[in-house]
Write an enzyme that holds these catalytic residues in place. Structure first.
Site, mmCIF file in Angstrom:
data_model
loop_
_atom_site.group_PDB
_atom_site.id
_atom_site.type_symbol
_atom_site.label_atom_id
_atom_site.label_comp_id
_atom_site.label_asym_id
_atom_site.label_seq_id
_atom_site.Cartn_x
_atom_site.Cartn_y
_atom_site.Cartn_z
ATOM 1 N N GLY A 38 40.008 36.886 35.397
ATOM 2 C CA GLY A 38 39.411 36.993 36.717
ATOM 3 C C GLY A 38 39.896 35.894 37.639
ATOM 4 N N ARG A 39 39.678 36.102 38.931
ATOM 5 C CA ARG A 39 40.120 35.144 39.941
ATOM 6 C C ARG A 39 38.972 34.891 40.902
ATOM 7 N NH1 ARG A 39 45.448 34.426 41.781
ATOM 8 N NH2 ARG A 39 46.008 36.333 40.647
ATOM 9 N N ASP B 263 25.826 29.436 44.200
ATOM 10 C CA ASP B 263 26.702 30.607 44.326
ATOM 11 C C ASP B 263 26.302 31.689 43.318
ATOM 12 O OD1 ASP B 263 28.685 32.116 45.457
ATOM 13 O OD2 ASP B 263 30.320 31.231 44.285
ATOM 14 N N GLU C 49 41.351 30.429 38.543
ATOM 15 C CA GLU C 49 41.719 31.631 37.811
ATOM 16 C C GLU C 49 41.319 31.432 36.355
ATOM 17 O OE1 GLU C 49 45.762 32.855 40.248
ATOM 18 O OE2 GLU C 49 45.877 31.364 38.640
#
Length: 934
Positions: free
Chosen positions: A11-12, A138, A17
């Site tokens: 995933g990025r 987040d 990354e």
């Protein structure tokens, strides 16, 4: 980064990354997160990236992936973590977004009931980090990882920071953080480097207006996640970059998704969490979790009915000293022990929770909490019904479950020596008894027969050693059920009257829960009546058939499982439970079946230990969340000697973790339960897990399932042509795996020349797998000469260090060829008897075979009679000397039985027994079906 070999991008994110990587030093797969190359020259982002790693490393919680290592030398900036098999919450939500029709499987996976336990785990993790002074900042579905074994972990700590830290102000100064007016708020789905910290779509309004982050901003993000779980949609729909005025109202979850059957109180919880005004939100994550509790897994809400003081005689109908041995002889360690005995004046219903605390000294003397039926208690029959006896000795706490004066279950666990008190919680509801001590599960028991009104009974030596006793009752239980009348008849063993009323209720409430519950209890009534009065238990099956296709359909299979259990048909019992779990995975009654599985696991550990492995595998696959850390440790200890006897556990030194694919494979091997192998194969193939694929092919071959083996071999051949396997410490690659599989296929087809060509081209570890499988086949088929040549070739090409791994096979060949001298030399040199042999080892059995070959029958019997575990495999092998009935093998698990038959056959050959005797064992071995179900 020379230590790590990158396999593929996982995933990025905004800064980094994440790759699946191979750790060459530890020979394991890890997740490696490195800073994006286009951002690596930014000192501020490098600093934040390293801060992310250090914060994650400081936090220790099941919902947080631990950090293995952090590297910031030179240009390389990265850190490594365990690789968790799974997918993001966003992936799951995205699979249903804007879809009008969902598959049944997807509908069940994304149901409100399925999402709530996941959300609670997320909240538990956030509650923990808040307690450590950390804000995530987040939280979003992208950053929630759902593991294949029930793990729910929060990832991406790039925005995380300690509350009130100086960095908050520095971020504003260094990143040019500007205050956004109410009319200028825009939304996107990604953290924006250099502007604001977090993902705007999930940021609280005050954060977008420039206010500092707080616990309530994380709570806002949690509220949005809950909203999406409830509705399968986002609360506001705006194109990317479009302004969202606060005047726009947000629909409640019930209004947004009326078809989702969202409880109003749950909808209110979500709306409270995403309130625009922070003051109106939950004050803490703990408060949010508390509000959720009544909705989790249908958990009952409890209300305090009374608090009983052990020092106030007014609370007790009987309050006097008793001689313990008079009423409970099974509990008394001394016939002269006197205890204080108290029987409550109040009567409790069938759903009750009892809470109290006891001192360590009182537990050392023994403490009893019992629930005698009022009718029997009033007659002085205090031993009737269920009860718990708590005792401790040598820093070990034991809890015994007593029924009608007889101990039916006992569990023990270690305790902290300095501990002075224990908090006890006993819950009786829905035919289930659960006992927790200091929030650790000790006892889980299910009884499908209803109980009538009961009293509380306390037995203790020192009244100072127990606190007041809190009695709580389920709010749902306060309503009188229409099933109460037939339940009372059933409890009194008035079966015909109970059956008549259950039928009336069934017919009076068609389509409702009362109807299918009455039909289920009718089946239990008939089953119990037949069991007590005599007859064919299988007659009760037809009663449960009537539940087929009804709103209570899973109970059809639960009822049938009960019939098969009491009839001793273990395979059919498992088949019934699997059918229910497969057909109705998200049905409201499925938690009941999962509880039943847990009960059967603990019950079989106590009574039929061989069955426990099957239930262990089922729970690991279907309900891993039911097993706590303490239970994991206990089960690993229980499996230890089998682990030592398993070839792929000895070759692959990776620790056997309980919640892992390797454990699932291990249990599949021992039980012959191969139903989950296709999923394990696909998982290992997708992860390019070379060792796991080897182990899977070994297990499939050992099971004898040629059809599954051929399918796996075809899939592997196609897959290896398309991908490259990572190098390991032994330089083992996909090409070698294909050769290994081709060699196994040749062995299965008895094409020995081809098999030798394929197997000789693979590393020694793989040769050892093939050798082990071939040894069983060769001796059973009496093709020992071919096996001996095969063995010699492997021995000649192996290193001196590896020779020890083939000694067992060399001894077997010597014994078969009646070469006493060579057999004795190999045994005495490598497995001397005076050094003490482990009785479940191959060497112990081979010594018995050697003694048999000498012709000393009495020495052979004496050798096997030394076994301390009289029902262990080695002891049972010795029984074949005089007993050909094979009945004593029924208590063994599938692989144990198969191996015992082989070794018994081998022993009888060494004893020069008549052919008709050893042929019984040979044919029994051959006739064993190639799987658990046959």
């Amino acid at each position: 980064m020379q230590r790590y070999e990158l396999i593929r991008l996982i995933g990025r994110g905004g800064m980094g990354e994440v790759y699946l990587a191979h750790d060459k030093a530890c020979s394991r797969r890890v997740a490696l997160k490195k800073i994006r190359e286009d951002l690596s020259d930014n000192p501020l982002l490098r600093k934040r990236f390293l801060r992310e790693a250090k914060i994650a490393a400081d936090l220790i919680h099941p919902g947080i992936v631990p950090v293995y290592s952090i590297c910031s030398d030179g240009e390389s900036v990265y850190y490594t973590m365990p690789y968790i098999e799974g997918f993001s919450l966003k992936h799951l939500l995205k699979s249903v977004w804007q879809k009008e029709i969902l598959s049944k499987e997807l509908e069940e996976k994304t149901s409100v009931k399925a999402f709530l336990p996941i959300f609670d785990k997320i909240c538990a993790t956030v509650e923990y980090i808040h307690s450590k002074g950390v804000l995530h900042r987040d939280l979003k579905p992208d950053n929630i990882l759902l593991g294949l074994f029930g793990e729910v972990v929060i990832v991406d700590w790039g925005a995380a920071i300690f509350k009130h830290a100086k960095e908050l102000q520095q971020e504003k100064d260094e990143e040019g953080f500007s205050s956004y007016g109410q009319k200028n708020i825009c939304y996107s789905s990604m953290t924006v480097p250099g502007k604001i910290v977090g993902t705007p779509d999930y940021m609280a309004p005050e954060s977008l207006l420039g206010a500092e982050a707080s616990e309530k901003t994380d709570i806002y993000a949690l509220g949005l996640i809950l909203y999406q779980m409830l509705t399968l949609s986002f609360p506001y729909r705006r194109k990317k970059g479009r302004k969202l005025p606060y005047e726009d109202s947000i629909l409640s979850p019930i209004e947004m998704a009326p078809y989702r059957e969202i409880p109003p109180s749950l909808s209110q919880i979500a709306m409270k969490a995403i309130a625009v005004d922070p003051v109106q939100r939950f004050s803490s994550v703990q408060e949010l979790r508390k509000a959720l509790q009544p909705h989790l897994q249908g958990e009952s809400e409890w209300t305090t009915r009374d608090i009983l003081s052990t020092k106030d005689r007014k609370n007790w109908k009987y309050y006097e000293p008793i001689l313990l041995s008079r009423y409970f002889p099974v509990l008394a360690s001394s016939p002269a022990q006197w205890y204080n005995f108290m029987l409550s004046d109040m009567e409790v219903n069938s759903s009750v929770r009892v809470e109290c605390s006891v001192t360590k000294s009182s537990v050392q003397e023994g403490v009893g909490i019992f629930f005698p039926p009022s009718k029997e208690a009033d007659k002085g029959e205090f031993y009737c019904g269920y009860g718990l006896w708590f005792s401790s000795q040598n820093n070990e706490l034991s809890v015994s479950l007593i029924k009608n004066g007889i101990e039916i279950q006992k569990e023990s666990q270690g305790i902290i020596p300095q501990q002075s008190r224990f908090a006890i919680s006993i819950e009786k509801s829905n035919n289930k008894i659960t006992v927790f001590v200091d929030q650790i599960l000790f006892i889980l028991h299910i009884d499908y027969l209803p109980s009538l009104g009961e009293r509380i009974e306390i037995i203790i030596q020192d009244l100072q050693g127990i606190s007041n006793i809190t009695i709580l009752e389920s709010i749902g239980a306060l309503r009188v059920s229409c099933l109460a009348v037939p339940d009372a008849f059933l409890a009194e063993k008035l079966y015909d009257q109970a059956a008549r009323f259950y039928r009336k209720i069934r017919d009076s409430f068609p389509g409702r829960k009362e109807s299918y519950e009455a039909q289920f209890r009718l089946g239990v009534t008939l089953l119990t009546q037949i069991e007590e009065q005599g007859g064919d238990l299988m007659q009760a099956l037809s009663t449960f058939d009537l539940l087929h296709g009804s709103t209570g359909a899973p109970l059809e299979y639960l009822g049938k499982a009960l019939v098969y259990q009491r009839n001793g048909s273990f395979v059919e019992e498992i088949r019934s439970l699997l059918l229910a779990l497969k057909r109705y995975p998200q049905h409201p009654e499925i938690p009941r079946l999962k509880d039943h599985l847990c009960f059967r696991l603990y019950d079989s550990l106590h009574k039929h230990r061989s069955e426990a492995l099957v239930f262990m595998l089922l729970i690991l696959w279907i309900a891993p969340e039911k097993i706590g850390l303490r239970e994991e440790e206990r089960f690993l200890e229980f499996l230890h000697h089998r682990q030592q006897s398993t070839l792929f556990c000895r070759i692959d030194k990776t620790p056997l973790q309980f919640k892992s694919s390797k454990m699932e494979l291990f249990l599949s091997f021992w039980t012959g339960f191969t139903l989950f192998l296709p999923e394990l194969f696909q998982r290992a193939r997708d992860l390019r897990d070379y060792q796991a694929l080897i182990d899977i092919f070994y297990v499939v071959c050992a099971s004898g399932n040629k059809e599954v083996f051929s399918q796996f071999a075809e899939d592997l051949a196609i897959f290896v042509d398309e991908v490259v396997f990572p190098k390991s410490l032994h330089n083992q690659r996909g090409e070698e795996l294909v050769l290994f599989v081709q060699g196994l296929a040749a062995l299965q087809n008895r094409e020995y020349r081809q098999a030798k060509e394929f197997i000789s081209a693979v590393p020694f570890a793989l040769q050892l797998y093939a050798l082990d499988l071939f040894s069983l086949q060769a001796f059973i088929d009496e093709e020992v000469k071919v096996f001996s040549d095969f063995l010699q070739d492997i021995y000649n090409s192996a290193s001196a260090e590896d020779h020890k791994h083939v000694l067992v096979y060399m001894i077997q060949v010597s014994l078969w060829n009646q070469d006493l001298k060579q057999a004795y030399e190999l045994l005495s040199k490598n497995f001397p008897q005076d050094k003490g042999l482990i009785e479940y080892s191959e060497a112990f059995v081979l010594w018995g075979c050697y003694l048999a070959l000498t012709g000393d029958r009495s020495a052979v019997k004496a050798h096997f009679s030394r076994c301390q575990f009289k029902y262990g495999r080695s002891a049972l092998i010795g029984k074949c000397i005089d007993d050909d009935s094979l009945d004593y093998l029924e208590g063994l698990v599938w692989w144990e039985k198969k191996k015992t038959l082989f070794q018994s056959y081998f022993l009888l050959r060494c004893l020069h027994a008549p052919k008709e005797r050893y042929e019984v064992y040979r044919q029994a071995y051959i006739s064993m079906e190639n799987s658990f179900f046959g």
